[in-house]
Design a protein around this motif. Structure first.
Motif, PDB file in Angstrom:
ATOM      1  N   ALA A   1       0.831  -1.203   0.000  1.00 24.57           N
ATOM      2  CA  ALA A   1       0.000   0.000   0.000  1.00 24.57           C
ATOM      3  C   ALA A   1       0.869   1.257   0.000  1.00 24.57           C
ATOM      4  CB  ALA A   1      -0.936  -0.007   1.206  1.00 24.57           C
ATOM      5  N   PHE A   2       1.913   1.223   0.802  1.00 26.23           N
ATOM      6  CA  PHE A   2       2.821   2.374   0.827  1.00 26.23           C
ATOM      7  C   PHE A   2       3.464   2.583  -0.530  1.00 26.23           C
ATOM      8  CE2 PHE A   2       7.295   3.670   1.145  1.00 26.23           C
ATOM      9  CZ  PHE A   2       7.124   4.989   1.549  1.00 26.23           C
ATOM     10  N   ALA A   3       3.930   1.509  -1.156  1.00 24.63           N
ATOM     11  CA  ALA A   3       4.601   1.628  -2.463  1.00 24.63           C
ATOM     12  C   ALA A   3       3.682   2.256  -3.495  1.00 24.63           C
ATOM     13  CB  ALA A   3       5.075   0.253  -2.920  1.00 24.63           C
ATOM     14  N   GLY A   4       2.442   1.782  -3.567  1.00 24.03           N
ATOM     15  CA  GLY A   4       1.515   2.313  -4.556  1.00 24.03           C
ATOM     16  C   GLY A   4       1.049   3.724  -4.240  1.00 24.03           C
ATOM     17  N   LEU A   5       0.676   3.967  -2.988  1.00 22.13           N
ATOM     18  CA  LEU A   5       0.136   5.272  -2.620  1.00 22.13           C
ATOM     19  C   LEU A   5       1.206   6.364  -2.655  1.00 22.13           C
ATOM     20  CD1 LEU A   5      -2.242   4.302   0.335  1.00 22.13           C
ATOM     21  CD2 LEU A   5      -2.889   5.125  -1.951  1.00 22.13           C
ATOM     22  N   SER A   6       2.417   6.048  -2.207  1.00 24.04           N
ATOM     23  CA  SER A   6       3.461   7.071  -2.216  1.00 24.04           C
ATOM     24  C   SER A   6       3.787   7.501  -3.648  1.00 24.04           C
ATOM     25  CB  SER A   6       4.716   6.579  -1.504  1.00 24.04           C
ATOM     26  OG  SER A   6       5.279   5.453  -2.169  1.00 24.04           O
ATOM     27  N   ALA A   7       3.826   6.547  -4.577  1.00 24.34           N
ATOM     28  CA  ALA A   7       4.080   6.899  -5.971  1.00 24.34           C
ATOM     29  C   ALA A   7       2.927   7.730  -6.537  1.00 24.34           C
ATOM     30  CB  ALA A   7       4.271   5.632  -6.799  1.00 24.34           C
ATOM     31  N   PHE A   8       1.693   7.346  -6.239  1.00 23.44           N
ATOM     32  CA  PHE A   8       0.537   8.097  -6.724  1.00 23.44           C
ATOM     33  C   PHE A   8       0.561   9.533  -6.198  1.00 23.44           C
ATOM     34  CE2 PHE A   8      -3.778   9.670  -5.940  1.00 23.44           C
ATOM     35  CZ  PHE A   8      -4.300   9.649  -7.229  1.00 23.44           C
ATOM     36  N   ILE A   9       0.842   9.706  -4.917  1.00 28.50           N
ATOM     37  CA  ILE A   9       0.862  11.042  -4.322  1.00 28.50           C
ATOM     38  C   ILE A   9       2.019  11.867  -4.879  1.00 28.50           C
ATOM     39  CG2 ILE A   9       1.209  12.295  -2.165  1.00 28.50           C
ATOM     40  CD1 ILE A   9      -0.285  10.018  -0.756  1.00 28.50           C
ATOM     41  N   THR A  10       3.168  11.231  -5.049  1.00 31.51           N
ATOM     42  CA  THR A  10       4.342  11.948  -5.566  1.00 31.51           C
ATOM     43  C   THR A  10       4.053  12.585  -6.914  1.00 31.51           C
ATOM     44  OG1 THR A  10       5.936  10.556  -4.392  1.00 31.51           O
ATOM     45  CG2 THR A  10       6.725  11.675  -6.381  1.00 31.51           C
TER      46      THR A  10
END
Length: 379
Positions: free
Chosen positions: A310-319
């Motif tokens: 979840a962190f990997a996907g969400l952090s990339a999306f937010i970035t």
């Protein structure tokens, strides 16, 4: 001659003692001297990207770069020599995590000599050819081994638990972040942080020029195509997220870790563009802060695979949402093609999720250190 050879053999003979770790303060000094080394390279990258006439190897920026190499190398060698004076020999004299950096020192010096000869005989590179010079590739590989020494030292150090404080992990963060800037430098032709906000908005409005000059190869802003920006976003997403995922798999990162790393990673494209694209660089600093907030909320780790993914996907999306949002706010408004500016962050998030699955296909459990490696030592 025979006695000299026997003396050398005695000197390098391994005493087979367990290798120890240096103190946290020693790792911090190694990281700080590595900053000198890394900043020297950034100044050199600025010169190659912004000065049109470079005719000699002997430049002020090369002096900063190679003096940084000298001081960090001298420091690493000193740690080994201190152990030799204490009676250790061979590998036993090399602190844990410092061997690769020690071996890389003479290799870097050899590639530096080769680079001087290359420039003397073939001239100074000022365009994309700089990233494919064999001597430069040798320098960047060996430099990576040197400046990531604090990371290898901390990786299995017995005083670094699963949840280290930021101060203890800082040398490792700095070393890995500067190593990432080396990767981004040599993939500058696919670096999304080098585009100006106006260029991003124009590209995603289908107003770019497919034959534009690569970013960072000259002082003038240039138009770029939508596929160029989109491809650069993918490359940069992988380069910048991967080291964070590597660390998150090993430790529960303390708050501020991602902000520190993303801030350092933004310095190289900033140097190459003389910081003319400051809003885009600041978007990554903001993305680092958002990543720290996600870590605090999700607590991703090697033992918590779902949270890690979840962190990997969400952090990339937010970035990349921040990237496009700040580009739009400072570059003239939303791009003209909604599919591009709405879908690009989703693609980035999916790539982040895929990276998470590659880094952590199965949850891991904590393992105690082998008895022979759980030894502290002064270096």
């Amino acid at each position: 001659m025979a006695s000299d050879a026997a003396g050398i053999r005695r000197f390098v003979a391994d005493t087979r003692e367990p290798r120890g770790w240096v103190t946290p303060r020693t790792d911090l000094v190694t990281a700080l001297l590595g900053i000198w080394f890394g900043i020297g390279l950034m100044i050199d990258a600025w010169a190659h990207s912004n000065l049109t006439e470079l005719e000699t190897f002997f430049t002020p920026w090369h002096a900063v770069f190679y003096s940084g190499f000298t001081v960090v190398s001298g420091w690493i060698i000193w740690q080994v020599w201190r152990n030799v004076r204490a009676g250790r020999q061979g590998l036993a004299a090399v602190p844990t995590g410092y061997l690769a950096g020690l071996v890389a020192i003479p290799a870097f010096a050899a590639f530096g000599l080769a680079d001087m000869l290359w420039h003397t005989l073939l001239g100074i590179e000022t365009t994309i050819d700089i990233f494919f010079s064999p001597s430069h590739l040798g320098l960047v590989v060996t430099m990576t081994l040197i400046i990531t020494t604090p990371l290898r030292s901390a990786w299995r150090a017995p005083d670094v638990g699963a949840r280290p404080p930021l101060g203890r992990l800082l040398p490792a963060l700095v070393g890995l972040a500067f190593a990432t800037t080396l990767v981004s430098l040599f993939l500058s032709y696919g670096d999304a942080l080098q585009f100006r906000p106006q260029a991003i908005v124009q590209a995603f409005s289908l107003a770019g020029d497919p034959a534009a000059t690569p970013p960072g190869t000259g002082p003038r802003p240039v138009a770029v195509s939508a596929d160029r920006v989109a491809a650069s976003m993918v490359v940069t997403n992988v380069i910048m997220l991967s080291p964070v995922l590597l660390l998150a798999r090993r430790w529960l990162l303390p708050f501020g870790s991602v902000t520190v790393m993303y801030t350092i990673m933004a310095l190289m494209p900033g140097a190459q563009t003389a910081f003319r694209n400051l809003p885009i660089l600041l978007s990554f600093v903001a993305a680092g802060f958002a990543g720290d907030l996600l870590i605090r909320r999700l607590r991703p780790s090697g033992e918590r695979r779902a949270a890690y993914w979840a962190f990997a996907g969400l952090s990339a999306f937010i970035t990349w949402s921040l990237y496009l949002g700040i580009a739009s706010a400072t570059g003239g408004g939303l791009p003209g093609v909604p599919e591009l500016w709405t879908g690009a962050p989703i693609v980035a998030g999916l790539i982040g999720l895929a990276l998470g699955a590659l880094f952590l296909p199965d949850a891991v459990t904590a393992r105690p250190l082998p008895p022979g490696q759980a030894v502290t030592g002064r270096a």
